[in-house]
Structure formats: structure tokens, C-alpha cells
Motif scaffolding. Sequence first.
Motif, PDB file in Angstrom:
ATOM      1  N   GLU A 371       0.777  -1.233   0.000  1.00 27.64           N
ATOM      2  CA  GLU A 371       0.000   0.000   0.000  1.00 27.64           C
ATOM      3  C   GLU A 371       0.812   1.289   0.000  1.00 27.64           C
ATOM      4  O   GLU A 371       0.296   2.325  -0.404  1.00 27.64           O
ATOM      5  CB  GLU A 371      -0.982   0.021   1.191  1.00 27.64           C
ATOM      6  CG  GLU A 371      -0.322   0.155   2.555  1.00 27.64           C
ATOM      7  CD  GLU A 371      -1.349   0.451   3.659  1.00 27.64           C
ATOM      8  OE1 GLU A 371      -1.919  -0.514   4.171  1.00 27.64           O
ATOM      9  OE2 GLU A 371      -1.558   1.627   3.988  1.00 27.64           O
ATOM     10  N   VAL A 387      -3.809  -2.977  -5.010  1.00 26.82           N
ATOM     11  CA  VAL A 387      -3.102  -2.416  -3.863  1.00 26.82           C
ATOM     12  C   VAL A 387      -3.270  -3.358  -2.668  1.00 26.82           C
ATOM     13  O   VAL A 387      -4.392  -3.746  -2.331  1.00 26.82           O
ATOM     14  CB  VAL A 387      -3.633  -1.016  -3.521  1.00 26.82           C
ATOM     15  CG1 VAL A 387      -2.945  -0.477  -2.266  1.00 26.82           C
ATOM     16  CG2 VAL A 387      -3.414  -0.082  -4.713  1.00 26.82           C
ATOM     17  N   ASN A 389      -3.116  -3.789   1.031  1.00 27.42           N
ATOM     18  CA  ASN A 389      -3.149  -3.143   2.351  1.00 27.42           C
ATOM     19  C   ASN A 389      -2.384  -3.955   3.388  1.00 27.42           C
ATOM     20  O   ASN A 389      -2.383  -5.180   3.347  1.00 27.42           O
ATOM     21  CB  ASN A 389      -4.623  -2.989   2.766  1.00 27.42           C
ATOM     22  CG  ASN A 389      -4.826  -2.987   4.268  1.00 27.42           C
ATOM     23  OD1 ASN A 389      -5.385  -3.932   4.821  1.00 27.42           O
ATOM     24  ND2 ASN A 389      -4.355  -1.959   4.947  1.00 27.42           N
ATOM     25  N   ALA A 396      -8.484   0.205   2.419  1.00 29.40           N
ATOM     26  CA  ALA A 396      -9.248  -0.385   1.322  1.00 29.40           C
ATOM     27  C   ALA A 396     -10.292   0.599   0.794  1.00 29.40           C
ATOM     28  O   ALA A 396     -10.474   0.742  -0.424  1.00 29.40           O
ATOM     29  CB  ALA A 396      -9.921  -1.688   1.786  1.00 29.40           C
ATOM     30  N   VAL A 399      -8.635   3.019  -1.514  1.00 32.87           N
ATOM     31  CA  VAL A 399      -8.168   2.392  -2.752  1.00 32.87           C
ATOM     32  C   VAL A 399      -9.333   2.191  -3.717  1.00 32.87           C
ATOM     33  O   VAL A 399      -9.256   2.563  -4.894  1.00 32.87           O
ATOM     34  CB  VAL A 399      -7.480   1.038  -2.451  1.00 32.87           C
ATOM     35  CG1 VAL A 399      -7.189   0.275  -3.741  1.00 32.87           C
ATOM     36  CG2 VAL A 399      -6.212   1.244  -1.634  1.00 32.87           C
ATOM     37  N   CYS A 406      -8.172  -3.948  -4.479  1.00 29.56           N
ATOM     38  CA  CYS A 406      -7.498  -4.001  -3.179  1.00 29.56           C
ATOM     39  C   CYS A 406      -7.547  -5.409  -2.584  1.00 29.56           C
ATOM     40  O   CYS A 406      -8.516  -6.150  -2.793  1.00 29.56           O
ATOM     41  CB  CYS A 406      -8.175  -3.016  -2.222  1.00 29.56           C
ATOM     42  SG  CYS A 406      -7.285  -2.795  -0.663  1.00 29.56           S
TER      43      CYS A 406
END
Lengths: 475, 475
Positions: A371, A387, A389, A396, A399, A406
Motif C-alpha cells: 500500500e 493495492v 493493504n 481499502a 483504494v 485491493c
Amino acid sequence: MEKKTRNLIFGLFWMLLASSNLCIDGLNIWPMPSSLKYGAKTLYLSKDFGLDTVGSKYVDASSTLKDAFQRLLDIVETAHAIDTNSTYYNPSLLLKGMRVVISSPNDELQFGVDESYKLSIPSSGNPIYATLEAPTLYGALHGLQTFSQLCHFNFTTRIIEVRQAPWNIIDQPRFSYRGLLIDTSRHYQPLPIIKNVIDAMAYTKLNVLHWHIVDTQSFPLEIPSYPKLWNGAYSPSERYTMADAAEIVNYAKRQGINVLAELDVPGHALSWGIGYPSLWPSSDCPEPLDVSNEFTFKLIDGVLSDFSKVFNFKFVHLGGDEVDTSCWVMTPHVRKWLTKHGLNETEAYQYFVLRAQQIAISHGYEIINWEETFNNFGNKLSRKTVVHNWLGGGVAQQVVAAGLRCIVSNQDKWYLDHLDITWQQFYMNEPLTNITNLQQQKLVIGGEVCMWGETVDGSDIEQTIWPRAAAAAGN
Amino acid sequence: MEKKTRNLIFGLFWMLLASSNLCIDGLNIWPMPSSLKYGAKTLYLSKDFGLDTVGSKYVDASSTLKDAFQRLLDIVETAHAIDTNSTYYNPSLLLKGMRVVISSPNDELQFGVDESYKLSIPSSGNPIYATLEAPTLYGALHGLQTFSQLCHFNFTTRIIEVRQAPWNIIDQPRFSYRGLLIDTSRHYQPLPIIKNVIDAMAYTKLNVLHWHIVDTQSFPLEIPSYPKLWNGAYSPSERYTMADAAEIVNYAKRQGINVLAELDVPGHALSWGIGYPSLWPSSDCPEPLDVSNEFTFKLIDGVLSDFSKVFNFKFVHLGGDEVDTSCWVMTPHVRKWLTKHGLNETEAYQYFVLRAQQIAISHGYEIINWEETFNNFGNKLSRKTVVHNWLGGGVAQQVVAAGLRCIVSNQDKWYLDHLDITWQQFYMNEPLTNITNLQQQKLVIGGEVCMWGETVDGSDIEQTIWPRAAAAAGN
């Protein structure tokens, strides 16, 4: 007779669960299927309980289904010598076999493959057959796991029972990505241990083994294009050949599990320079990888080219976390390069990550990045980025609001190396917290629990992963 | 390809040892053979390295040798995918196979069976064959283990090498009894874990699994003659059927390992009374077993009768340690019985032990008893008794001076649950301390390391046993 002793630690956890008489009226299924109905009759598994695939479009040339069925039989026997006393049961309650009907002939395992299945076990018939229907092989594999959890070895009669019949179960996963990270850099994990982890993932229907292969501490994997990279292994024997990696990928696929390979750049890469010191800004200041050196990117291209021949999952993980760029500014030739290109430290970090992304895309991959890349320059990332996390909650939602996908692994709830997090906390972690928009919810492709390797080796990694990872799998 | 993942923890210990390049000039053989000679050439294991039994009198109807050879191949591959690059090696240095010549057609595994072997690996030949000669199957199994320790996987060439050829090894064990105790009463140990322990015992040439099956805490084993005994199991699923026990005995035998079953009486038997409360002096004072009740001995007779059908080792272990007789004098009907028969507490204890010995003898067993029996009434014990030392040093010399046989397990050095004892201390413990007379030395039939179960379950028993038990095996 010698039996294959598969995942011991977790298998035994299931055995106890599966063979316990303590919960006759409870449900010992994990994760709980989407929908189920059941009755009150007890059936008995025939000694020659068999697999029937009449009507299935999947031909099983690779014996994947056949082997999975054999594993099912091993599981339900709970490692005991079965010496059924047939005087105990009513022949009209004998469960003779299972019909497995798979709609698709294709057994390609890719992200988003249909993993649903329907399992029905009638309580009468002549003889009685269970039926497992699934669009794909991979749904059927899940159905076999569920069936195994309905079976109980009765120590008095020596019969394997299926209680609470008739059963009707319909199931599909809530998320497409259900991951577990292992880390073979901080401690080398022997191949049989990795296989055990894979076996246990299948029990809980996890479907992505995130293999954090290399890091600062060691580089155990052979890279044929750059054979000195594994000089960074802890020792000559704490290594994986690329043939080993291919075997792990194949072993996982046969259980419906993808392998996500990670190359964590530009930080977390000190061990790379043991074999190729020019990857370091300098031997005194060796991390992150030298952004000013074209060889750095040539080598990453070679590594990802080698990866693409073996790691055939849709995604590759490019890391990008915890990048401390101070060695770049402290090393004269790198600082000079930064000045020449008019880049500050954050811009150079962005340059590195985006260039690595393009190399991965050129090899056919979509990308997963930790992230920090999103937190620093989210709008610059390739739209093919997922992405990942980890720092905490609340990421999240940002994103997916930005339209990117995510994966949730907030460390306060889903890091397995945090030994103080209870299984209940693993279970209660909700990937969709504060995400109410349906389209945005779909961008959360799933979650992952992380077994970082600093404190676990082959002697305790399984005991540390389970049962807490299974709690997350029930989410 | 899925591979059998055998004993993981200890297997990996060997893998690291076996594939390490760190000791090219060292000897990675454990335990060290009686005699060895070696050279300086490196041979290469053929991809189709095979077993040849021409000239062997043992026909292997049970596939014991064939299976052991297959395990050897699995071990030397150290779990790696072998993709030998044949350009690396000189064909004249290829080791094509192994000739195993066994003199005896008999594969009965009994106490004192000849376990010697000779292993020779020439450094030339057309082609080169290793030769393993042994009087019995069980010597040959040891020779295969030794051979496996000469093999090293070379990560560069992908070839399994045998370095330092030619080899000439002659070996035989120093003691006939080389034991490891496991305890399935304090914690239930699942069957696959017990099998793993057996596999690892074979790596170090230990040959007796002392199975302390039942104790005060739980009675996990089925006794067909007295089916309520396993009501004393921790739970309905933490049980072994007698068929399970038979499988363990057979599994161990195929690795050259005897199973010594223990019935620890009259103390350490509280769990027996869960199913048969009349075995207790009273429910308020339940231990030791009621010496005044004829049913106690009738039941022991039934248990040993059932044992004799499955546990076919020459010896049975009858315990006899830590007997606190206060419940006998505190319980009116037992005290009355003592008075009637003119027995004090120690005499009643002796009466119990000797009567149990006679029952065991009637079922064809010789007896092993813990040392308290010797310490209290050594001159009364059957001459078929082996005294099992545990309290400390110095006992063996008294036992053999009295003309009885002895097994050494002094807790200060050979108790694996004593976590503060280092492997070096395990290695240095000497069973023949202060015994100089050759005839008396022969009465020390061997030693045993003890993995008592209070603090180990399936998740850590293997890690707690190894590598320290291997250190003792090197004694």
C-alpha cells in the motif's frame, strides 16, 4: 500398509473435529457453506466408497480429481485402521459412492475461476449415492473437502458415518482472492513444509499462496538468467531450484491454489547484491536497489522473464513497501543521477516502482504492490495494479474509491506473526468495512493472512499458521 | 508429482546435513559406524539408481526391502525436483545401483537379531555398483540408512553425489536395545505422528519404540477383552483401536523397530477405573489398583492376553514405579485384606508386581520393570526381569551385579522432557559407567531416551525428541 502422512498439524486439528462425538447436533463444517439443509438420518460409508464421473465433461487426464478423491478417503479414515464390523449397520443406509459432475472440460486455474459447487446426499436410494455438481474442477475440489467434514469415524462400530442426512449444500466463496503469505527469506522453509501448508490451505478453501520468496535476509531461489542471485541464500542447501518452484506451482494447482510470487523492490532486496554487488548503491549503503543503474532494471527484467515461465498466476507481487531512500542521497553516484534527472527521493521511488510495473506488464502480468505505493503516488500506478493493504484499517476504502482493486491484510488483525491476535480477532476482521457501494465492494478482491518468517522455521510454521488462518478463511 | 512427505522435522535436519557443502572433508554419518575407510573421488548417482538382490537369500515377499530402498531414494533427493544436467559428469564415475545381499531368508524381528552390515562403494567399475552385505534384513536396513547419509544433492549440477569414494564401512550396534519412549496417556499422540517418530528412529538406528500407552491421565487403547477400559480416553476420538496398534507394530517392524508395550501397574493406573470402578480401592482413593480384588488380576490377564496377539516383542513392560500404597491402608476393605494375609504395604506392592510378572510370563513374555521394583525387592523378581533404570546413575552396576539385565534411562541425562539437558549431555551419557566386568557389561542390554508426554502433543513432540535423541543414539 504405509499411508501418506499429509499435513500433520492441521490435519490432526481436522481429524479431531471430524471424528468428535461431542457435536452430534452441531455442524462441523468450516468455512460454513453459503447455504445448507440437513436431516437426522445416519448413513454409513461403504468400504468401497467410490468415485463415479458419468456425465462429467471434465476428463481428468492429469488425475487431479482422482487424486483428490483419494485424499478425501485418507482424510475421512482419520489415519485409523478401518476394520468395519458390518453387523452394525442397516444395508439400506449404505452410502455407496459419489457422483461428481463437472460442467467444464477446462482445468486452467486462473483468478476468478468459478469455485462454486452443489453437494447433495440423499438419505435413501438403492443404493445411495452422493452427488457433487460443479461448473469447474476447482469447485468440485471444494465440494470434496466439504464432504470430508461430514464424515465421522465411529470408534465403536469402526464405520465411517455421515450423520444428519439428507444433506443439500450450495456453496461459493465470498471473495475471489483468499490468500496466505509465507516468507522464505527470513527463514528457509523446506519444500515438504511448503507442501503441507498447501494441503492445509485446501482444507479451508484458501486459494492463493503468496510466496514472499526473497528479501533482505536471503535469496534462496535459483534465477537461471542471473545464476549468482542465489549466492544470497543462507547456505548452499537452503535453496530452491527453479524446478522446485515449478513443482510447488503444480502441487498447489492440483489443490486449486494459485501461487503468487513476490519480488519486493526496491527495498527489501539487500541479499540480491551478494551475487551482484553493483545492484547496491554501495557496499556501505546497500539498500534500496540502485535506481541509477540500468543493470538493476535489466536484471529485474531477467528475473520476471524467468518467473513468467513458472509462476503462471495472473498477478506478480512487486512489493514496494518500507522504502528508505536515504542511501540514494547519501551515495555520490546515485545522488548525481537524481540531480541530473531532476528527481527528489519520492519521485525516484515512484520512478522505480512504475518502471518495474511496466517490466512486469511486458511479461504478461498484472501487478500487486504494497500500500505505500498507493499512499505515495496512487494516481500514478498502472490501472492493472491491485493495492495490498497492510499498515492498518481504512485503506481499502480509499483504494476502491480511487477505482483500484485491493487486497486486505491489515496487520493488526491478519498478521500471523503477531502472536497476540486471537483466532476470534482473525475471524471478526471484515474486508468491506466502511465500503457500502456495491461497485466499490467488488474491487476488494479479497484478503490475505500473512505468516512473516522472522520467527518461524520448519519446526513451527504450521502450528503458527493454524488454526488462526482457518478462522480468517471463515470470514 | 506428489511425494510422500515423511518425517518432516527430523527429515529436514538430515536434509540440511546431507546436502550441506560445509563439510566436504568431514563425515556426515550418524551414528558413526564401527569402522570405515574412504577415499577422495566423487561419484554420481545414476538417475535410475537401482536395487539388485542377486545372490540374496532373502526373498522380500513383504516388499520390506523394496520399500526401504524407495525411502532411501526419497531421502537422498532431499525433497528437491531432480533435473540432472548430464553434461556435468564423467560417465565412468556413475554409480549405477546397489547390490544387497542378505544371508538369512528369515525376517522375523526379535530381540538380539543380527543388525550388522558391510557397505562398500568402489570408485571404479564398469559400471560401478555399491555392495551391501548383511546377515539379516535388519542389518541391510541400517546399511541403506548409512548409504543415504553419504549422498549429497549438488545444487549446481543437480546431481546426487557420493563424495570421498571408495567407501568401506563395517558396522554393528554396540547395544541390542536402543530405545525411545513415547507416552500417549498424558497427551494423545495421533497415529501419523507416531509413524513420523518411527521413521526418524530408523534414521538414527534406534530399534525399540517403548510405547507407554496408558497411565493415570488417560486410557486411549482399545482392549477387546475389557471394552470399557478405553472409556478412560480423553475423548471419543483420542483413541487407538487394537487394529491401529497392530498397524503401528507392523509399520515399525518394516523399519526394523520393535514395539515395547507398557502397562504401568499397580500405580499410574487411575484411568482404568473410569470404565471399571471396582479396580479402584475407592472412588475417593483410586490409586494404586486394588490389590485385594481378584478382578484386578483377571483384568490384567485379559489385557496381557490381548497384548500378546498384537505386541509380539519378547518383552512387555509392567511399570511398577512410583507406587504410593497409602490408599491401600486407608481403604477399609483393602486394609482388612492386608491384615488377613499378613502383608505390610511393601509386601503387598511386591505381591502385586510378582503376580503381574507371572501373568505376563504365562502369555510368553519376559518382563521389564522400572527400577523401584529392584530397589525394593530385587532378589524376588523373576530372573526373566530386565530392570529399567530411571531415578539416576549408579543403578545399572547394582542390577548387573545381582545378575539381572538392565536398561539405562537415568533421568538426569536421558529424559527428553528435561528441556535443559543439552544434546552434548545426551551424547556423553555412558550406560556402562563403573561396570568393568565383561559378563556384567553384557547384562546392560542398552539404553533408552524418554519422551514423557506431560508437555508435548502432536505439534511439538518431534521437535522435542530430535535432535537430542539422535545424540544418544550416537553413544
